[in-house]
Design a protein around this motif. Structure first.
Motif, PDB file in Angstrom:
ATOM      1  N   UNK A 129       0.832  -1.208   0.000  1.00 23.33           N
ATOM      2  CA  UNK A 129       0.000   0.000   0.000  1.00 23.33           C
ATOM      3  C   UNK A 129       0.865   1.257   0.000  1.00 23.33           C
ATOM      4  N   UNK A 130       1.960   1.237   0.774  1.00 26.30           N
ATOM      5  CA  UNK A 130       2.849   2.404   0.845  1.00 26.30           C
ATOM      6  C   UNK A 130       3.525   2.671  -0.491  1.00 26.30           C
ATOM      7  N   UNK A 131       3.904   1.611  -1.205  1.00 22.41           N
ATOM      8  CA  UNK A 131       4.603   1.748  -2.475  1.00 22.41           C
ATOM      9  C   UNK A 131       3.642   1.839  -3.658  1.00 22.41           C
ATOM     10  N   UNK A 132       2.382   1.452  -3.454  1.00 22.29           N
ATOM     11  CA  UNK A 132       1.453   1.357  -4.586  1.00 22.29           C
ATOM     12  C   UNK A 132       1.863   0.237  -5.520  1.00 22.29           C
ATOM     13  N   UNK A 133       2.330  -0.872  -4.934  1.00 22.21           N
ATOM     14  CA  UNK A 133       2.898  -1.961  -5.739  1.00 22.21           C
ATOM     15  C   UNK A 133       1.956  -3.151  -5.904  1.00 22.21           C
ATOM     16  N   UNK A 134       0.652  -2.917  -5.733  1.00 24.28           N
ATOM     17  CA  UNK A 134      -0.308  -3.995  -5.939  1.00 24.28           C
ATOM     18  C   UNK A 134      -0.142  -5.086  -4.906  1.00 24.28           C
ATOM     19  N   UNK A 135       0.181  -6.300  -5.363  1.00 14.85           N
ATOM     20  CA  UNK A 135       0.406  -7.427  -4.443  1.00 14.85           C
ATOM     21  C   UNK A 135       1.841  -7.954  -4.557  1.00 14.85           C
ATOM     22  N   UNK A 136       2.730  -7.118  -5.045  1.00 16.17           N
ATOM     23  CA  UNK A 136       4.115  -7.544  -5.287  1.00 16.17           C
ATOM     24  C   UNK A 136       4.765  -8.144  -4.042  1.00 16.17           C
ATOM     25  N   UNK A 137       4.719  -7.422  -2.921  1.00 11.66           N
ATOM     26  CA  UNK A 137       5.405  -7.900  -1.728  1.00 11.66           C
ATOM     27  C   UNK A 137       4.598  -8.980  -1.001  1.00 11.66           C
ATOM     28  N   UNK A 138       3.291  -8.955  -1.149  1.00 12.00           N
ATOM     29  CA  UNK A 138       2.488 -10.052  -0.609  1.00 12.00           C
ATOM     30  C   UNK A 138       2.843 -11.350  -1.319  1.00 12.00           C
ATOM     31  N   UNK A 139       3.077 -11.279  -2.625  1.00 11.26           N
ATOM     32  CA  UNK A 139       3.485 -12.469  -3.374  1.00 11.26           C
ATOM     33  C   UNK A 139       4.892 -12.920  -2.988  1.00 11.26           C
TER      34      UNK A 139
END
Length: 275
Positions: free
Chosen positions: A65-75
């Motif tokens: 959410x902080x980076x606006x990176x979708x689910x990149x780090x969740x993945x």
């Protein structure tokens, strides 16, 4: 400030930390800025970046959410969670949970989705004794497996097709009691309406179209994905041409393998032989 050199190839945790630092710096964001956006201390962020601490799913989601990176780090977190297994397996597990259809082929070992807890625990303990994984990773491996097995009984259940090389039911794991219970469980699973279970007998010889374990997922968007493993890494494949080749080989395998009734009879016979 002297930054600690990162080694992203060392482990999924290290890869997560390296990507976190790379994206944070690419966005011109300090650890203090990221701390303000996520609620985690700068020291915690630093520890995750350098691999001293393992990320959690809430942390990964807040970073996205902080980076606006979708689910990149969740993945990426999925690979960390599955770190007792091969790198890349976490991505497969995320898609497996959504699959409407699963076709699998395994050699030598009963596939995880079809394992009893006792059979799985014996394999995990053996890995600990060899020094391949830690006791904590063994527990993690069993937790991941338990969550994956919900695929069989969820509502609506996924349609499962499993072809096991005969070596899977012949290789003794955990002694007669554990192996007998495992084979009995396979027979029970074969009775489920969403399960088709076949054995590829030794007699198939060179006509067996696959030599390595392969998993094929039918996904809700009607696409098909594939997962295969080498000794060091898992490969999750979405390229239609590559997946189509594996799917064609799998169809050949299903045609040549024993039908389900004969397969169940062979499993039952193997169980009788170890009692």
């Amino acid at each position: 400030m002297n930054l600690k050199p990162l080694t992203p190839d060392a482990s999924p945790r290290a890869a997560f930390g390296a990507e976190l630092r790379s994206m944070r710096e690419g966005l011109g964001m300090t650890q203090d800025h990221l701390s303000q956006r996520t609620g985690y201390s700068p020291g915690h962020i630093s520890s995750v970046e350098t691999g001293r601490k393992s990320p959690t799913l809430p942390f990964a989601q807040k970073v996205d959410r902080a980076f606006g990176s979708g689910t990149k780090f969740a993945n990426l977190f999925l690979d960390v969670r599955a770190s007792a297994l091969l790198q890349g397996f976490g991505h497969y597990v995320a898609h497996e949970a959504k699959a409407t259809e699963l076709r699998l082929f395994e050699v030598g070992i009963i596939p995880g989705l079809l394992q009893t807890l006792e059979y799985a625990a014996v394999l995990a303990t053996a890995s600990v004794n060899r020094g391949s994984i830690t006791e904590a990773q063994a527990a993690e491996r069993l937790d991941v497996l338990a969550s994956r097995q919900a695929l069989i009984t969820r509502q609506p259940p996924a349609q499962l097709y499993a072809v096991l090389d005969e070596s899977c039911i012949r290789r003794p794991i955990g002694g007669p009691e554990v192996m007998s219970a495992q084979l009995e469980w396979l027979v029970e699973l074969a009775g489920l309406p969403n399960m088709t279970l076949q054995i590829a007998p030794y007699a198939m010889g060179e006509s067996r179209s696959l030599d390595l374990p392969v998993y094929l997922l039918g996904l809700p968007d009607r696409s098909t994905a594939a997962y295969s493993e080498s000794a060091q890494q898992g490969l999750f494949e979405r390229d239609p041409e590559a997946v189509h080749r594996l799917l064609t080989a799998y169809h050949h395998l299903q045609v040549e393998a024993l039908p389900q009734a004969a397969s169940v009879a062979l499993i039952s016979k193997a169980r009788e032989e170890i009692q």
